[in-house]
Motif scaffolding. Sequence first.
Motif, short mmCIF file in Angstrom:
data_model
loop_
_atom_site.label_atom_id
_atom_site.label_comp_id
_atom_site.label_asym_id
_atom_site.label_seq_id
_atom_site.Cartn_x
_atom_site.Cartn_y
_atom_site.Cartn_z
N ILE A 222 0.84 -1.21 0.00
CA ILE A 222 0.00 0.00 0.00
C ILE A 222 0.87 1.25 0.00
O ILE A 222 0.59 2.22 -0.74
N GLN A 223 1.91 1.25 0.80
CA GLN A 223 2.78 2.41 0.92
C GLN A 223 3.48 2.73 -0.40
O GLN A 223 3.69 3.91 -0.73
N ARG A 224 3.84 1.70 -1.16
CA ARG A 224 4.56 1.92 -2.41
C ARG A 224 3.64 2.26 -3.59
O ARG A 224 4.11 2.76 -4.62
N ALA A 225 2.35 1.98 -3.45
CA ALA A 225 1.42 2.19 -4.57
C ALA A 225 1.05 3.66 -4.71
O ALA A 225 1.05 4.42 -3.73
N HIS A 226 0.68 4.06 -5.90
CA HIS A 226 0.12 5.39 -6.11
C HIS A 226 -1.31 5.47 -5.57
O HIS A 226 -1.75 6.54 -5.13
N LEU A 227 -2.04 4.34 -5.64
CA LEU A 227 -3.46 4.31 -5.28
C LEU A 227 -3.81 2.97 -4.64
O LEU A 227 -3.28 1.93 -5.03
N LEU A 228 -4.76 3.01 -3.72
CA LEU A 228 -5.46 1.81 -3.27
C LEU A 228 -6.83 1.78 -3.95
O LEU A 228 -7.53 2.80 -3.98
N ILE A 229 -7.21 0.63 -4.47
CA ILE A 229 -8.55 0.44 -5.02
C ILE A 229 -9.37 -0.35 -4.00
O ILE A 229 -8.92 -1.38 -3.49
N HIS A 239 -10.26 -1.73 7.11
CA HIS A 239 -8.91 -1.46 7.58
C HIS A 239 -8.02 -0.90 6.47
O HIS A 239 -7.24 0.02 6.69
N VAL A 240 -8.12 -1.50 5.29
CA VAL A 240 -7.18 -1.10 4.24
C VAL A 240 -7.38 0.35 3.82
O VAL A 240 -6.43 1.00 3.39
N VAL A 241 -8.59 0.86 3.94
CA VAL A 241 -8.82 2.27 3.60
C VAL A 241 -8.05 3.17 4.55
O VAL A 241 -7.34 4.09 4.14
N MET A 242 -8.17 2.92 5.85
CA MET A 242 -7.45 3.78 6.80
C MET A 242 -5.94 3.55 6.68
O MET A 242 -5.15 4.50 6.84
N GLU A 243 -5.51 2.33 6.37
CA GLU A 243 -4.08 2.08 6.21
C GLU A 243 -3.52 2.84 5.01
O GLU A 243 -2.40 3.35 5.06
N VAL A 245 -4.84 5.72 3.80
CA VAL A 245 -4.87 7.13 4.18
C VAL A 245 -3.70 7.46 5.09
O VAL A 245 -3.04 8.51 4.93
N ALA A 246 -3.39 6.58 6.04
CA ALA A 246 -2.30 6.82 6.98
C ALA A 246 -0.92 6.63 6.34
O ALA A 246 0.09 6.95 6.97
N SER A 247 -0.88 6.14 5.12
CA SER A 247 0.38 5.96 4.40
C SER A 247 0.57 7.00 3.30
O SER A 247 1.55 6.91 2.55
N GLY A 248 -0.36 7.94 3.20
CA GLY A 248 -0.27 8.93 2.14
C GLY A 248 -0.62 8.39 0.78
O GLY A 248 -0.23 8.98 -0.25
N THR A 249 -1.36 7.28 0.73
CA THR A 249 -1.76 6.67 -0.54
C THR A 249 -3.24 6.93 -0.77
O THR A 249 -4.08 6.44 0.00
N PRO A 250 -3.60 7.69 -1.79
CA PRO A 250 -5.02 7.97 -2.05
C PRO A 250 -5.80 6.71 -2.41
O PRO A 250 -5.22 5.68 -2.78
N VAL A 251 -7.12 6.82 -2.33
CA VAL A 251 -8.01 5.67 -2.51
C VAL A 251 -8.99 5.95 -3.63
O VAL A 251 -9.52 7.06 -3.76
N PRO A 310 -6.32 12.37 10.49
CA PRO A 310 -6.40 12.44 11.96
C PRO A 310 -7.52 11.59 12.56
O PRO A 310 -7.43 11.20 13.73
N LEU A 311 -8.57 11.30 11.80
CA LEU A 311 -9.65 10.45 12.32
C LEU A 311 -9.15 9.06 12.69
O LEU A 311 -9.75 8.39 13.54
N PHE A 312 -8.08 8.62 12.05
CA PHE A 312 -7.60 7.25 12.20
C PHE A 312 -6.35 7.17 13.08
O PHE A 312 -5.62 6.18 13.04
#
Length: 336
Positions: A222-229, A239-243, A245-251, A310-312
């Motif tokens: 997730i951290q290395r990707a440009h995007l999470l789908i 979980h993966v959505v907040m992970e 967001v907390a890694s600076g990876t847009p969704v 900050p929510l997460f």
Amino acid sequence: MTGATSMPQLVIVSPALRDANNGNWQTARRWQRHLAGHCHVRIVKAWPDALATGDAAMIALHARRSAQSIAAWASARPGKGLAVVLTGTDLYRDVITDAAARRSLDLAQALVVLQECAPHALPEAVRAKAHVIFQSTTARKALAKSSLHLRAVMVGHLREEKSPQTLFAAARLLAKRRDIFIDHIGDPLDPALGKAARATMAAAPNYRWLGGQPHEAVRRHIQRAHLLIHASRMEGGAHVVMEAVASGTPVLASRIDGNVGMLGADYAGYFPWGDAEALAALLLRCRESLVGEGDRLIARLAEQCRQRAPLFAPECERAALRRLVGDLLSRPAGTS
């Protein structure tokens, strides 16, 4: 209170334990850590067990899958110390179709939901019991990423609720692109979907199904990707959505309540659930924006995710959870 023996004992009932490596287990384990020093917490798959006599409160994950444990607690300790956490399919399906799940809501003194849209899905008669507790994860440094290609990752075991078919179809639509890569992580809980993933790899060279991965490896992907789908049909709060967001990876996410409640109503990265063409179009827009073309969508998504991060934060989840448990432990028997 100087040790575990002098602390109140709380039990977390989770329908999945460590070997499942899924969201319920991760929630149970993280909450156990958050409550360290506040009460003694053990995690079980079913209650009662050999240590049940010492339990002062229960948190049960999933209204249907933990229904038997919930009913047993309510019988043994009526009106005392019971919270039910609605984690996804129970909130958006089971409380409509399953009598045991609905009874779990009635028996609980508190209902916990994991994102801000979720209370509206509860039956009106029990909505006042709802507590929104956003799940948390540790923040990770946003990594610099290449502008030569776009890499997206989807994380979720292959089962119908996660809608992997949408990703398969989008990958096929983009099969001729050599500047968009899609990785897919998850165990084939539905063998037919595993077969479909393998067929997609054969048809779309830019798509890779990586199977199940350890949690730390997933976070690095997730951290290395440009995007999470995140294409799910139903979610309680992934979980993966907040992970991401907390890694600076847009969704890029399906527009369902479980995702909107995590990312916000005005988030710009939604596509209609099941719409592979819309997902493929968003991926193309994000690819263009990497090289300064189009509407700079990927930068906009990154900023919106930064505002939600900050929510997460772990300290927010910890404080909310401890307030909940404090209320459960102080509630005398016979109250509701």
